[in-house]
Design a protein around this motif. Structure first.
Motif, PDB file in Angstrom:
ATOM      1  N   GLY A  38       1.728-111.402  42.936  1.00 37.33           N
ATOM      2  CA  GLY A  38       1.193-110.542  41.530  1.00 37.33           C
ATOM      3  C   GLY A  38       1.595-109.284  41.379  1.00 37.33           C
ATOM      4  O   GLY A  38       1.007-108.459  41.294  1.00 37.33           O
ATOM      5  N   ALA A  39       2.775-108.840  41.832  1.00 41.26           N
ATOM      6  CA  ALA A  39       3.275-107.546  41.871  1.00 41.26           C
ATOM      7  C   ALA A  39       4.430-107.415  40.855  1.00 41.26           C
ATOM      8  O   ALA A  39       5.306-108.267  40.208  1.00 41.26           O
ATOM      9  N   LYS A  59      -7.755-100.862  43.717  1.00 34.12           N
ATOM     10  CA  LYS A  59      -7.719 -99.427  43.404  1.00 34.12           C
ATOM     11  C   LYS A  59      -6.606 -99.287  42.439  1.00 34.12           C
ATOM     12  O   LYS A  59      -5.510 -99.853  42.379  1.00 34.12           O
ATOM     13  N   THR A  60      -6.909 -98.499  41.269  1.00 34.10           N
ATOM     14  CA  THR A  60      -5.864 -98.166  40.443  1.00 34.10           C
ATOM     15  C   THR A  60      -5.669 -96.584  40.426  1.00 34.10           C
ATOM     16  O   THR A  60      -6.431 -95.708  40.727  1.00 34.10           O
ATOM     17  N   ARG A  61      -4.312 -96.214  39.963  1.00 32.37           N
ATOM     18  CA  ARG A  61      -4.043 -94.780  39.833  1.00 32.37           C
ATOM     19  C   ARG A  61      -2.942 -94.613  38.898  1.00 32.37           C
ATOM     20  O   ARG A  61      -2.260 -95.496  38.429  1.00 32.37           O
ATOM     21  N   SER A  62      -2.756 -93.252  38.309  1.00 35.24           N
ATOM     22  CA  SER A  62      -1.625 -93.167  37.500  1.00 35.24           C
ATOM     23  C   SER A  62      -0.521 -92.881  38.227  1.00 35.24           C
ATOM     24  O   SER A  62      -0.345 -92.451  39.417  1.00 35.24           O
ATOM     25  N   GLY A  63       0.701 -93.501  37.742  1.00 37.37           N
ATOM     26  CA  GLY A  63       1.962 -93.691  38.372  1.00 37.37           C
ATOM     27  C   GLY A  63       2.871 -92.516  37.591  1.00 37.37           C
ATOM     28  O   GLY A  63       4.279 -92.719  37.632  1.00 37.37           O
ATOM     29  N   ARG A  64       2.323 -91.858  36.708  1.00 36.60           N
ATOM     30  CA  ARG A  64       3.130 -90.917  35.762  1.00 36.60           C
ATOM     31  C   ARG A  64       4.253 -90.030  36.534  1.00 36.60           C
ATOM     32  O   ARG A  64       5.516 -89.965  36.114  1.00 36.60           O
ATOM     33  N   PHE A  65       3.871 -89.590  37.685  1.00 32.14           N
ATOM     34  CA  PHE A  65       4.868 -88.752  38.480  1.00 32.14           C
ATOM     35  C   PHE A  65       5.583 -89.249  39.691  1.00 32.14           C
ATOM     36  O   PHE A  65       6.126 -88.663  40.540  1.00 32.14           O
ATOM     37  N   ALA A  93      -2.900-100.601  41.875  1.00 34.02           N
ATOM     38  CA  ALA A  93      -2.295-100.922  40.585  1.00 34.02           C
ATOM     39  C   ALA A  93      -1.866 -99.490  40.011  1.00 34.02           C
ATOM     40  O   ALA A  93      -2.853 -98.909  39.785  1.00 34.02           O
ATOM     41  N   TYR A  94      -0.413 -99.164  39.554  1.00 36.12           N
ATOM     42  CA  TYR A  94      -0.006 -98.119  39.097  1.00 36.12           C
ATOM     43  C   TYR A  94       0.108 -98.123  37.092  1.00 36.12           C
ATOM     44  O   TYR A  94       0.792 -99.245  36.928  1.00 36.12           O
ATOM     45  N   ASP A 134       3.513-101.954  37.685  1.00 35.80           N
ATOM     46  CA  ASP A 134       3.638-102.012  39.115  1.00 35.80           C
ATOM     47  C   ASP A 134       2.395-102.074  39.976  1.00 35.80           C
ATOM     48  O   ASP A 134       1.605-101.178  40.187  1.00 35.80           O
ATOM     49  N   ILE A 135       2.329-103.026  40.318  1.00 36.89           N
ATOM     50  CA  ILE A 135       1.137-103.717  41.171  1.00 36.89           C
ATOM     51  C   ILE A 135       1.388-104.222  42.499  1.00 36.89           C
ATOM     52  O   ILE A 135       2.341-105.072  42.499  1.00 36.89           O
ATOM     53  N   LYS A 136       0.943-103.444  43.336  1.00 32.50           N
ATOM     54  CA  LYS A 136       1.306-104.137  44.905  1.00 32.50           C
ATOM     55  C   LYS A 136       0.115-104.851  45.450  1.00 32.50           C
ATOM     56  O   LYS A 136      -1.289-104.307  45.403  1.00 32.50           O
TER      57      LYS A 136
END
Length: 482
Positions: free
Chosen positions: A5-6, A323-329, A353-354, A363-365
């Motif tokens: 699922g990544a 959990k989700t978070r921003s991966g912008r940086f 999940a970013y 980008d899902i781990k």
């Protein structure tokens, strides 16, 4: 990289390779218009560096008489040079239930978590909207927030040995105590009540229906799109689980919310009998965030609890936290804040999940984190031994109180108070269920010795004196985790 699922190749700080295979997604998606489950943000910074926002309001709920005050140096004096290992053992599934989105407070037992059903192709998701409760159990049933859990236990096993349980807690209350012994600054309070031989830790927010302010990000819309409530639990808002394990020589029952389960991992345990628990593996539980969306049919608190049978028990090794978070940086999630919560709740799988800042998750781990949690336990023995001492002290003060009603209050880092309960407050269970918990029990195991607790754990008090995509309940939804 082998992951299921990544999308993409990002890991997280201190991570090990992901393992697994891609689960097959069922036909049909979504929850048929039912209210979504609670926020699953992620933490990106150390709690000790943030100022929490959901601080206990002592003007709204005054404090009772001070009985004693602890700091970690007090606890260290008792720990001394003990060579015993502080660890969780003999973990097993006990019961579970789903809250339904109905006017009458209704749970179904055993219920079932939502199934992980990742999209075949990434789609840009809408940002979170709506109002979300911090504590779904209190919001749905404010009179006795612990009753649904106890009803689920007794419905699952009418002969459950209630008198063998030392502590009945939730992931939130135990998580707060663990933060305290780790010098993490997050004020909290919770009620403590003795029922039979069991000391109940009852979560206390400023109000039962307290909302998370200014929710933003995609921590709710992501699970809405990537997990599915199956037909036999349609209309569910949240899945709650209860597990039992031994810690500090105490038999603990822990309630926690669950984000979902992996169908492929569950199917490995199907033998024609109910799915087995993971009693042989001490790392098999955790609570996901417990916030829940305010539904259009919020239950009437004056109604009694309606308990139905429905759903299917799923094995503990299949559930996950998300959990989700921003991966912008390009930053990776810091598991330093996540692992302790996984340890308390013992959930074996974790998903991060970013998104790109605008709702596109590429980008899902997905990872089996059992070894990470065991390693954390080994590396944090000093704090865990403090937690052992603290639990015994809370039990001691609660049982010494004539009414068995006290309160734990932590106003600041490294200061924890045990106080008399002020006023009437809310009780853990209604009278009829309280009597049942006190009387519907087998004898406590004769080999389970409680001798020495008071002398071992006594001490001389004279000798020691923004962007909510990345936030969660555990940081107080501080808005600074992006």
């Amino acid at each position: 990289m082998s992951s299921y699922g990544a999308h993409g190749g990002r890991g997280w700080r201190g991570s090990r390779p992901f393992i697994g295979s891609t689960p097959s997604a069922p036909t049909g998606r979504g929850r048929g218009g039912f209210a979504p489950r609670g926020g699953r943000g992620a933490l990106g910074h150390s709690w000790g560096k943030r100022k929490p926002q959901n601080v206990p309001d002592t003007s709204l709920h005054p404090l009772g008489k001070l009985l004693t005050t602890f700091n970690n140096s007090h606890l260290d004096m008792v720990v001394g040079s003990s060579s015993d290992v502080a660890s969780i053992a003999n973990c097993k599934y006990v019961a579970s239930y789903n809250w339904l989105n109905e006017r009458t407070p209704t749970i179904i037992v055993p219920g079932k978590p939502p199934l992980w059903t990742p999209l075949k192709e990434p789609q840009r998701l809408k940002e979170d909207k709506g109002e979300y409760f911090r504590d779904p159990n209190a919001a749905r049933f404010p009179r006795y927030p612990t009753e649904p859990a106890v009803q689920a236990i007794l419905k699952s096993d009418t002969d459950f040995p209630t008198l063998s349980i030392d502590i009945f807690a939730c992931g939130s209350t135990m998580g707060n105590l663990l933060r305290f012994v780790r010098f993490i600054d997050k004020p909290f309070r919770f009620h403590v009540e003795v029922v039979g031989n069991t000391v109940f830790f009852v979560r206390k927010e400023n109000a039962p229906k307290e909302l998370i302010p200014d929710v933003r990000g995609f921590g709710h819309s992501f699970p809405e799109s990537y997990t599915t409530w199956e037909r036999d639990v349609g209309g569910s808002e949240t899945h709650q689980r209860l597990v039992e394990y031994v810690f500090a020589g105490l038999k603990c029952l822990i309630r926690f919310g669950c984000d979902g389960y992996h169908g492929n991992l569950a199917s490995r345990s199907v033998t024609g009998n109910p799915a087995p628990d993971m009693a042989s593996d001490p790392v098999d539980l955790i609570e996901a965030l417990e916030a829940t969306l305010v539904g259009e049919t919020l239950s009437d608190p004056d109604n009694s609890l309606n308990v139905r049978t429905g759903g299917t028990q799923v094995p503990q090794q299949s559930i996950f936290d998300l959990k989700t978070r921003s991966g912008r940086f390009g930053s990776e999630i810091d598991m330093e804040d996540i692992i302790p919560l996984l340890w308390i709740r013992q959930i074996p799988n974790f998903i991060v999940a970013y998104h790109d800042g605008a709702g596109l998750f590429q980008d899902i781990k997905v990872k089996d984190v059992q070894k990470d949690v065991r390693d954390w336990e080994t590396e944090n023995q000093t704090a865990l031994k403090r937690l052992e001492v603290l639990l015994h002290k809370i039990i001691e003060f609660a049982k010494a109180d004539g009414e068995g009603l006290v309160e734990v209050y932590c106003p600041s880092v490294d200061q924890l108070e045990i106080r008399k309960r002020f006023g009437d407050g809310s009780e853990a269970l209604p009278p009829s269920l309280k009597s049942r918990w006190e009387g519907l029990s087998h004898e406590v195991d004769a080999e389970k010795s409680k001798t020495g607790i008071h002398s071992l754990y006594d001490y001389d008090e004279k000798d020691g004196s923004g962007d909510f995509t990345a936030c969660s309940e555990e940081c107080g939804y501080c808005g600074q985790c992006s």
